[in-house]
Scaffold this motif. Structure first.
Motif, PDB file in Angstrom:
ATOM      1  N   TYR A 265       0.814  -1.214   0.000  1.00 34.47           N
ATOM      2  CA  TYR A 265       0.000   0.000   0.000  1.00 34.47           C
ATOM      3  C   TYR A 265       0.851   1.269   0.000  1.00 34.47           C
ATOM      4  O   TYR A 265       0.330   2.363  -0.139  1.00 34.47           O
ATOM      5  CB  TYR A 265      -0.938   0.015   1.206  1.00 34.47           C
TER       6      TYR A 265
ATOM      7  N   ASP B 284      -3.295  -2.392  -4.319  1.00 33.49           N
ATOM      8  CA  ASP B 284      -4.054  -1.266  -4.824  1.00 33.49           C
ATOM      9  C   ASP B 284      -3.158  -0.486  -5.779  1.00 33.49           C
ATOM     10  O   ASP B 284      -2.063  -0.111  -5.429  1.00 33.49           O
ATOM     11  CB  ASP B 284      -4.492  -0.401  -3.643  1.00 33.49           C
TER      12      ASP B 284
ATOM     13  N   CYS C  54       0.115   6.310   1.877  1.00 32.71           N
ATOM     14  CA  CYS C  54      -0.663   5.077   1.941  1.00 32.71           C
ATOM     15  C   CYS C  54      -1.806   5.113   0.936  1.00 32.71           C
ATOM     16  O   CYS C  54      -2.589   6.057   0.911  1.00 32.71           O
ATOM     17  CB  CYS C  54      -1.219   4.881   3.352  1.00 32.71           C
ATOM     18  N   SER C  55      -1.902   4.068   0.118  1.00 41.57           N
ATOM     19  CA  SER C  55      -2.981   3.996  -0.874  1.00 41.57           C
ATOM     20  C   SER C  55      -4.192   3.235  -0.347  1.00 41.57           C
ATOM     21  O   SER C  55      -5.174   3.080  -1.056  1.00 41.57           O
ATOM     22  CB  SER C  55      -2.472   3.337  -2.156  1.00 41.57           C
ATOM     23  N   ARG C  56      -4.134   2.784   0.890  1.00 40.89           N
ATOM     24  CA  ARG C  56      -5.228   1.982   1.439  1.00 40.89           C
ATOM     25  C   ARG C  56      -6.426   2.846   1.849  1.00 40.89           C
ATOM     26  O   ARG C  56      -7.547   2.368   1.890  1.00 40.89           O
ATOM     27  CB  ARG C  56      -4.731   1.173   2.639  1.00 40.89           C
TER      28      ARG C  56
END
Length: 107
Positions: free
Chosen positions: A13, A55, A19-21
């Motif tokens: 992530y 992601d 953070c891409s979460r």
């Protein structure tokens, strides 16, 4: 939402230290020190590659943080209220290899 910087570059992530979460969970219910915390949301890049669950979107500067570190000054009803935090874990391969550097014990 909290501004998040992350040095756990092995996390799938992690996109340029962001953070891409969209939301993370910090564990450490009985934590007294930052080393007693961890980013429960950490997933090793290899794990994500196998499951094909990484992601592909960009990292976000701010995320929602659910926090189980009940002794942290910034924990309010299991939500992080810090303006910004740093999750470290330069060589992390498991969530227990990470920590919330911003943790501050109110004990």
């Amino acid at each position: 939402m909290t501004s998040l910087k992350c040095s756990a570059h092995n996390c799938c992530y992690n996109k340029n230290s962001l953070c891409s979460r969209g939301a993370i969970n910090v564990e450490g219910a009985e934590a007294r020190y930052a080393d007693d915390t961890a980013c429960e949301s950490f997933r090793d890049q290899e794990e994500c590659a196998v499951k094909n669950s990484a992601d592909s979107c960009c990292g976000c500067e701010t995320v929602n943080i659910d926090c189980k570190a009940h002794n942290c000054t910034y924990n309010e009803h299991c939500k992080c209220t810090a303006a910004s935090i740093n999750v470290s874990g330069d060589n992390a391969h498991r969530c227990c290899d990470t920590k919330c550097d911003t943790f501050s014990c109110e004990c």
